[in-house]
Write a protein that holds these residues in place. Sequence first.
Motif, PDB file in Angstrom:
ATOM      1  N   ASP A 190     -39.354-134.422 -19.289  1.00 18.77           N
ATOM      2  CA  ASP A 190     -39.513-132.965 -19.229  1.00 18.77           C
ATOM      3  C   ASP A 190     -38.222-132.289 -18.772  1.00 18.77           C
ATOM      4  OD1 ASP A 190     -41.484-130.587 -19.185  1.00 18.77           O
ATOM      5  OD2 ASP A 190     -40.602-130.504 -17.167  1.00 18.77           O
ATOM      6  N   LYS A 191     -37.532-132.878 -17.814  1.00 21.54           N
ATOM      7  CA  LYS A 191     -36.259-132.300 -17.351  1.00 21.54           C
ATOM      8  C   LYS A 191     -35.204-132.329 -18.443  1.00 21.54           C
ATOM      9  CE  LYS A 191     -36.714-133.180 -12.383  1.00 21.54           C
ATOM     10  NZ  LYS A 191     -36.097-133.830 -11.190  1.00 21.54           N
ATOM     11  N   LEU A 192     -35.153-133.406 -19.210  1.00 22.54           N
ATOM     12  CA  LEU A 192     -34.183-133.484 -20.303  1.00 22.54           C
ATOM     13  C   LEU A 192     -34.498-132.461 -21.390  1.00 22.54           C
ATOM     14  CD1 LEU A 192     -33.779-137.368 -20.619  1.00 22.54           C
ATOM     15  CD2 LEU A 192     -32.153-135.740 -19.653  1.00 22.54           C
ATOM     16  N   LYS A 193     -35.780-132.219 -21.651  1.00 24.06           N
ATOM     17  CA  LYS A 193     -36.163-131.187 -22.629  1.00 24.06           C
ATOM     18  C   LYS A 193     -35.710-129.812 -22.173  1.00 24.06           C
ATOM     19  CE  LYS A 193     -40.269-133.399 -24.625  1.00 24.06           C
ATOM     20  NZ  LYS A 193     -41.753-133.295 -24.765  1.00 24.06           N
ATOM     21  N   GLN A 194     -35.935-129.516 -20.888  1.00 27.50           N
ATOM     22  CA  GLN A 194     -35.530-128.222 -20.369  1.00 27.50           C
ATOM     23  C   GLN A 194     -34.017-128.057 -20.403  1.00 27.50           C
ATOM     24  OE1 GLN A 194     -37.248-127.664 -16.487  1.00 27.50           O
ATOM     25  NE2 GLN A 194     -39.356-127.872 -17.213  1.00 27.50           N
ATOM     26  N   ALA A 195     -33.274-129.111 -20.061  1.00 31.31           N
ATOM     27  CA  ALA A 195     -31.821-129.036 -20.095  1.00 31.31           C
ATOM     28  C   ALA A 195     -31.309-128.835 -21.513  1.00 31.31           C
ATOM     29  CB  ALA A 195     -31.220-130.303 -19.505  1.00 31.31           C
ATOM     30  N   GLU A 196     -31.938-129.503 -22.473  1.00 29.82           N
ATOM     31  CA  GLU A 196     -31.546-129.315 -23.877  1.00 29.82           C
ATOM     32  C   GLU A 196     -31.847-127.911 -24.343  1.00 29.82           C
ATOM     33  OE1 GLU A 196     -29.938-130.388 -27.517  1.00 29.82           O
ATOM     34  OE2 GLU A 196     -29.915-131.442 -25.605  1.00 29.82           O
ATOM     35  N   GLY A 197     -32.982-127.334 -23.890  1.00 32.72           N
ATOM     36  CA  GLY A 197     -33.313-125.955 -24.251  1.00 32.72           C
ATOM     37  C   GLY A 197     -32.322-124.955 -23.678  1.00 32.72           C
ATOM     38  N   ARG A 198     -31.884-125.166 -22.444  1.00 35.29           N
ATOM     39  CA  ARG A 198     -30.896-124.252 -21.852  1.00 35.29           C
ATOM     40  C   ARG A 198     -29.559-124.341 -22.557  1.00 35.29           C
ATOM     41  NH1 ARG A 198     -33.480-126.067 -17.002  1.00 35.29           N
ATOM     42  NH2 ARG A 198     -31.875-127.664 -16.752  1.00 35.29           N
ATOM     43  N   ARG A 199     -29.181-125.559 -22.993  1.00 30.45           N
ATOM     44  CA  ARG A 199     -27.917-125.700 -23.711  1.00 30.45           C
ATOM     45  C   ARG A 199     -27.967-125.028 -25.075  1.00 30.45           C
ATOM     46  NH1 ARG A 199     -27.813-130.995 -21.336  1.00 30.45           N
ATOM     47  NH2 ARG A 199     -28.871-131.831 -23.175  1.00 30.45           N
ATOM     48  N   SER A 200     -29.113-125.091 -25.734  1.00 35.80           N
ATOM     49  CA  SER A 200     -29.227-124.459 -27.063  1.00 35.80           C
ATOM     50  C   SER A 200     -29.233-122.935 -26.970  1.00 35.80           C
ATOM     51  CB  SER A 200     -30.505-124.955 -27.752  1.00 35.80           C
ATOM     52  OG  SER A 200     -31.655-124.599 -26.982  1.00 35.80           O
ATOM     53  N   GLN A 201     -29.745-122.388 -25.857  1.00 32.90           N
ATOM     54  CA  GLN A 201     -29.787-120.932 -25.698  1.00 32.90           C
ATOM     55  C   GLN A 201     -28.439-120.360 -25.287  1.00 32.90           C
ATOM     56  OE1 GLN A 201     -32.900-120.089 -22.903  1.00 32.90           O
ATOM     57  NE2 GLN A 201     -34.545-120.788 -24.273  1.00 32.90           N
ATOM     58  N   SER A 202     -27.637-121.158 -24.617  1.00 36.88           N
ATOM     59  CA  SER A 202     -26.337-120.652 -24.148  1.00 36.88           C
ATOM     60  C   SER A 202     -25.283-120.653 -25.265  1.00 36.88           C
ATOM     61  CB  SER A 202     -25.851-121.512 -22.980  1.00 36.88           C
ATOM     62  OG  SER A 202     -25.710-122.854 -23.387  1.00 36.88           O
TER      63      SER A 202
END
Length: 280
Positions: free
Chosen positions: A268-280
Motif C-alpha cells: 500500500d505504501k509503494l502504491k501511494q508513493a507511485e501515485g504521488r510521483r505520477s501526480q507531480s
Amino acid sequence: MGRLRAKSDYENLRNARISENQARLASLGLEKTASDLHSIISSTKPIKTPIRKYQKSIYDRTCLRRSDRLKGKPADPKLTLTDKIGLSERTRPMPRRLFNRGDDEEETRPANAPFLSIHPSELQLPPDVLARRCDSKSRGSVYNSILGICCHFCRQKKLCGEEDCKRCGNGDIDQPCIGKTDCSVCHSSNGILCRACLKVRYGEEMEKVRNNKKWMCPHCIEDQGLKPFWICNSSICLKKRKIAPTGIAIFEEAREKGFKSVAHLLMDKLKQAEGRRSQS
C-alpha cells in the motif's frame, strides 16, 4: 576607622556564632558520630562487583564447525588439495540435486530438503533435544547446523516444531522439512520461510502453503508480475532495493491499520508513493 571597626565587629559576631554552633553540636554528640562514621568507612574494604564468566549457550550436541584444525588434530600430509576440497563439500547443501521420491522418476530436489552427504551418527539427536524441538511451533526452539533449514527472513537455522516432520524429528535427510516452505518455481533459498515469518511478514498460513503444490515465493510472484508492488520485505532484499529494513515494530503498525501482513502494508505504501510521483 569606622569601616575597620565595623569589620572587626562583624568578625567577632561571626566567631561567636561559630563557637555557639560547635558547642551545640558537641552537646548533641554529632561530632563524635561523624568521626565514628569516617572511621568505619575508612576501615571497611570496598565491595567488588563479581565478574560473571561468559558461558556460551549450547543448543544441541552437534558441533557447529567440524574442522580438524579446530579440534586440534594434526593435518594429514597425504591429502592433496583436491581431497581437502572434496571433504569440505561433503556437508555442503545441494538444493538443486535430483530428488528420488521412491519411483523411477526423478525431479528437482526441493529447497527445504537439501542434499547432505554426512555420517549417520551426526543425524542422531539426543533425547533432550528431541523433547525441546516442539516447544515452539512458529520458528522452532532448537538450533541445528546440519538438519536445520535456514529461513530466508529470520535466517534461523532451527529444527521446525512440527510434530510430523520426519526430517527434523527422525533425522531423515531425504524428507523435506514440513515447517519450511518451498517455492514451486525457483526451489531456491529465497522461497524458504518458517511458519512465523510466513504469517507475520506475508499473511499466509503454513497449512495452506503446504497443500498448495503451485505455491510461489514473493520473488517469483514479483518476477511474473502477478501482484503489482508485491515485494519481499526481508532485510536482504530491502537493502538491495536501497530501502531501510522495516524492523519488528512495523508488524504492530500493519495490524493497527488493518493490513493482513507487513507485505500488504508495504504494498500500500509503494502504491501511494507511485501515485504521488505520477501526480507531480
